[in-house]
Scaffold this active site. Structure first.
Site, PDB file in Angstrom:
ATOM      1  N   GLY A 185      41.576  52.760  -4.220  1.00 19.68           N
ATOM      2  CA  GLY A 185      42.042  53.912  -3.466  1.00 19.68           C
ATOM      3  C   GLY A 185      43.389  53.603  -2.581  1.00 19.68           C
ATOM      4  O   GLY A 185      44.011  52.834  -3.290  1.00 19.68           O
ATOM      5  N   ASN A 242      33.300  60.225  10.499  1.00 15.73           N
ATOM      6  CA  ASN A 242      34.252  59.178  10.118  1.00 15.73           C
ATOM      7  C   ASN A 242      35.436  59.175  11.180  1.00 15.73           C
ATOM      8  O   ASN A 242      36.434  59.931  10.799  1.00 15.73           O
ATOM      9  CB  ASN A 242      34.718  59.068   8.685  1.00 15.73           C
ATOM     10  CG  ASN A 242      35.576  57.724   8.241  1.00 15.73           C
ATOM     11  OD1 ASN A 242      35.846  57.337   9.409  1.00 15.73           O
ATOM     12  ND2 ASN A 242      36.055  57.712   6.959  1.00 15.73           N
ATOM     13  N   GLU A 274      31.465  58.502  -0.490  1.00 14.91           N
ATOM     14  CA  GLU A 274      31.128  57.602   0.485  1.00 14.91           C
ATOM     15  C   GLU A 274      30.443  58.453   1.153  1.00 14.91           C
ATOM     16  O   GLU A 274      29.523  57.936   2.141  1.00 14.91           O
ATOM     17  CB  GLU A 274      32.485  56.836   1.107  1.00 14.91           C
ATOM     18  CG  GLU A 274      33.009  55.985   0.177  1.00 14.91           C
ATOM     19  CD  GLU A 274      34.058  55.256   0.582  1.00 14.91           C
ATOM     20  OE1 GLU A 274      35.285  56.010   0.378  1.00 14.91           O
ATOM     21  OE2 GLU A 274      34.152  54.160   1.228  1.00 14.91           O
ATOM     22  N   ASN A 294      41.275  58.285 -11.495  1.00 17.04           N
ATOM     23  CA  ASN A 294      42.226  59.123 -12.061  1.00 17.04           C
ATOM     24  C   ASN A 294      43.568  58.529 -12.863  1.00 17.04           C
ATOM     25  O   ASN A 294      44.319  59.253 -13.331  1.00 17.04           O
ATOM     26  CB  ASN A 294      42.853  60.019 -10.857  1.00 17.04           C
ATOM     27  CG  ASN A 294      41.718  60.923 -10.393  1.00 17.04           C
ATOM     28  OD1 ASN A 294      41.258  61.603 -10.856  1.00 17.04           O
ATOM     29  ND2 ASN A 294      41.692  60.541  -8.903  1.00 17.04           N
ATOM     30  N   ILE A 315      42.727  56.057  -7.322  1.00 13.37           N
ATOM     31  CA  ILE A 315      43.432  55.623  -8.604  1.00 13.37           C
ATOM     32  C   ILE A 315      42.297  55.064  -9.801  1.00 13.37           C
ATOM     33  O   ILE A 315      42.580  55.483 -10.899  1.00 13.37           O
ATOM     34  CB  ILE A 315      44.107  54.168  -8.242  1.00 13.37           C
ATOM     35  CG1 ILE A 315      44.968  54.470  -6.898  1.00 13.37           C
ATOM     36  CG2 ILE A 315      44.853  53.448  -9.341  1.00 13.37           C
ATOM     37  CD1 ILE A 315      45.879  53.450  -6.287  1.00 13.37           C
ATOM     38  N   ASP A 334      52.003  55.628  -3.078  1.00 12.40           N
ATOM     39  CA  ASP A 334      51.282  56.716  -3.965  1.00 12.40           C
ATOM     40  C   ASP A 334      51.482  56.376  -5.388  1.00 12.40           C
ATOM     41  O   ASP A 334      52.430  56.390  -5.853  1.00 12.40           O
ATOM     42  CB  ASP A 334      51.802  58.241  -3.725  1.00 12.40           C
ATOM     43  CG  ASP A 334      50.940  59.255  -4.487  1.00 12.40           C
ATOM     44  OD1 ASP A 334      50.494  58.903  -5.668  1.00 12.40           O
ATOM     45  OD2 ASP A 334      50.977  60.125  -3.936  1.00 12.40           O
TER      46      ASP A 334
HETATM   47  P1  ADP Z   1      41.622  56.668   0.213  1.00  9.37           P
HETATM   48  O1  ADP Z   1      41.257  55.145   0.234  1.00  9.37           O
HETATM   49  O2  ADP Z   1      42.686  57.121   1.309  1.00  9.37           O
HETATM   50  O3  ADP Z   1      40.399  57.366   0.522  1.00  9.37           O
HETATM   51  P2  ADP Z   1      41.805  57.555  -2.374  1.00  9.37           P
HETATM   52  O4  ADP Z   1      40.604  57.141  -2.782  1.00  9.37           O
HETATM   53  O5  ADP Z   1      41.818  59.122  -2.110  1.00  9.37           O
HETATM   54  O6  ADP Z   1      42.360  57.023  -0.975  1.00  9.37           O
HETATM   55  O7  ADP Z   1      43.190  57.220  -3.377  1.00  9.37           O
HETATM   56  C1  ADP Z   1      44.305  57.581  -3.004  1.00  9.37           C
HETATM   57  C2  ADP Z   1      45.311  57.090  -4.240  1.00  9.37           C
HETATM   58  O8  ADP Z   1      44.881  57.516  -5.418  1.00  9.37           O
HETATM   59  C3  ADP Z   1      46.608  57.174  -4.115  1.00  9.37           C
HETATM   60  O9  ADP Z   1      47.525  56.118  -4.267  1.00  9.37           O
HETATM   61  C4  ADP Z   1      47.124  58.315  -5.170  1.00  9.37           C
HETATM   62  O10 ADP Z   1      48.318  58.246  -5.622  1.00  9.37           O
HETATM   63  C5  ADP Z   1      45.754  57.749  -6.103  1.00  9.37           C
HETATM   64  N1  ADP Z   1      45.790  58.988  -7.038  1.00  9.37           N
HETATM   65  C6  ADP Z   1      45.198  60.119  -7.195  1.00  9.37           C
HETATM   66  N2  ADP Z   1      45.217  60.906  -8.128  1.00  9.37           N
HETATM   67  C7  ADP Z   1      45.767  60.071  -8.981  1.00  9.37           C
HETATM   68  C8  ADP Z   1      46.352  60.129 -10.491  1.00  9.37           C
HETATM   69  N3  ADP Z   1      46.086  61.128 -11.164  1.00  9.37           N
HETATM   70  N4  ADP Z   1      46.980  59.011 -10.855  1.00  9.37           N
HETATM   71  C9  ADP Z   1      47.246  57.972 -10.437  1.00  9.37           C
HETATM   72  N5  ADP Z   1      46.824  57.815  -9.031  1.00  9.37           N
HETATM   73  C10 ADP Z   1      46.233  58.895  -8.562  1.00  9.37           C
END
Ligand code: ADP
Length: 403
Positions: free
Chosen positions: A214, A7, A388, A338, A335, A286
């Site tokens: 995300g 990627n 992905e 989690n 998000i 975040d």
């Molecule tokens: P990307 O689109 O960069 O792949 P991700 O799918 O990893 O992103 O998601 C990133 C988001 O997930 C961030 O906003 C981060 O704060 C959120 N995140 C990760 N763990 C948690 C959690 N335990 N609670 C809330 N948000 C979370």
């Protein structure tokens, strides 16, 4: 068979090497800050006992070619490596952001495909040039491997015209291909397939709403397993509130900003893509920090969270109406996987649509697929970890086998 997934971003290369026979990740990592004074590399090799050996390096990586060469060196190295020669890699699967209308599915890359990719640069000027660079370098470095392009947009090509056209002069679609395309297609496709397996029902028999939350965020409505609408538009700026992107705004907003605040098109682009969303509303993109701030009484964080979830809820309602009936709602990505609080707020008050989550199931954290709805909920609400990279590897394998 070994498949490398790449990627390539404007200043980064993310990679993952799979052994498809075992569906196992052999190694993965990321090269970041390419072209800057000091770059960063993180590499991880999966060991026989399932743990991993990690290596981080702070090195200057002048360009993408140097980045990919460094990755290959780590993959071949006696300590960090997992292959003995490059030719063990049968195929390289490239994530390509925009396939325009040219690509409805994964494609083995040849000169015709390269030309079509170049034609589509104008649709995704932020992403496609880097993707093309990644392919060009990979062809040089892995001359024996089959190069495959997997598109973020392809899954959404089944969307009907009434859902993808903008109500602007039709010539702009006919001549310029201006329309909704949608993104995150590999993720929506992956979780939809997983949902079908989990529910024990053929995907072709399911109506689903998939919610990818995300850093970027998008939703898709699937009728009989096929995408019929999605929240992002011609670019990934439309739809839901995201980490730093606004999602839907009044289309006249740029004129107002230009006329009244003297902003340039470039300023407005930056404002809507990089300074808006959660970050613009409460200072952080975040979601963990947003929730922490909200919990300590920060009013901006409170409204940011409310607005974020309200937008998702509105799209659930809209897609419920589009589908006319729903089997399952799927949350995925950082998000979605989690944050029980976000899932709760998105589904609050939707029992009239048959969507009702169980607080205890919702709060339980796990890394696996789970059903968080109450047993009597007609709509199964699922949390499904997305992958992905693995989906790109699967698509690459399929393309390889059907050549
Ligand atoms: P990307 O689109 O960069 O792949 P991700 O799918 O990893 O992103 O998601 C990133 C988001 O997930 C961030 O906003 C981060 O704060 C959120 N995140 C990760 N763990 C948690 C959690 N335990 N609670 C809330 N948000 C979370």
């Amino acid at each position: 068979m070994k498949i490398l997934v790449i990627n390539t971003g404007s200043s980064s290369i993310k990679y993952e090497l799979f052994d498809m026979g075992r569906s196992a990740v052999l190694a993965s990592g990321i090269v970041e800050r390419i072209g800057e004074k000091s770059g960063n590399l993180t590499h991880s090799k999966t060991l026989a006992d399932g743990t991993s050996l990690k290596r981080t390096e702070s090195v200057s990586i002048p360009d993408h070619r140097a980045g990919l060469k460094r990755i290959v060196a780590l993959l071949l190295n006696s300590e960090t490596g997992v292959i003995r020669k490059r030719s063990e890699i049968a195929a390289v699967g490239h994530r390509v952001v925009h396939g325009g209308e040219d690509f409805h599915s994964t494609s083995v890359i040849d000169e015709k495909v390269m030309e079509a990719l170049r034609q589509n640069v104008r649709l995704a000027p932020l992403h496609n040039p880097a993707n093309i660079t990644g392919i060009e370098i990979s062809r040089d470095i892995f001359p024996e491997a089959v190069q495959v392009a997997v598109f973020d947009t392809a899954f959404h090509q089944t969307i009907p015209m009434k859902a993808f056209l903008y109500a602007i002069p039709i010539e702009l679609y006919e001549n310029e291909k201006i329309r909704k395309y949608g993104f995150h297609g590999t993720s929506h496709a992956y979780v939809a397939e997983k949902a079908a397996l989990f529910l024990g029902v053929a995907l072709e028999e399911l109506n689903l709403i998939t919610i990818h939350l995300g850093n970027g965020a998008s939703m898709a409505a699937l009728r009989n397993g096929k995408c019929v609408d999605t929240s992002m538009g011609m670019t990934p700026l439309g739809g839901l509130v995201m980490g730093t992107r606004s999602g839907d705004v009044d289309p006249a907003l740029p004129f107002f900003l230009a006329d009244n605040l003297g902003m340039s098109l470039k300023d407005i682009d930056k404002l809507l893509n990089e300074k808006s969303g959660l970050k613009g509303l409460c200072g952080t993109n975040d979601m963990r920090e947003v929730i922490e701030k909200r919990n300590s009484g920060d009013e901006r964080a409170q409204i940011a969270l409310e607005l974020y979830c309200y937008r998702v809820k509105k799209y659930i309602g809209a897609y419920f109406a589009v589908l006319g009936g729903l089997d399952s709602l799927v949350f995925t990505a950082g998000i979605g996987e989690n944050s029980p609080e976000v899932r709760r707020l998105c589904c609050e008050g939707l029992s009239g649509l048959g969507i009702q989550i169980d607080p205890e199931r919702n709060n339980r954290s796990a890394d696996e697929i789970r059903d968080i709805s109450v047993p009597e909920s007609p709509v199964r609400v699922l949390v499904i970890p997305t992958d992905e990279e693995f989906k790109i590897a699967q698509e690459t394998l399929k393309a390889l086998q059907s050549r």
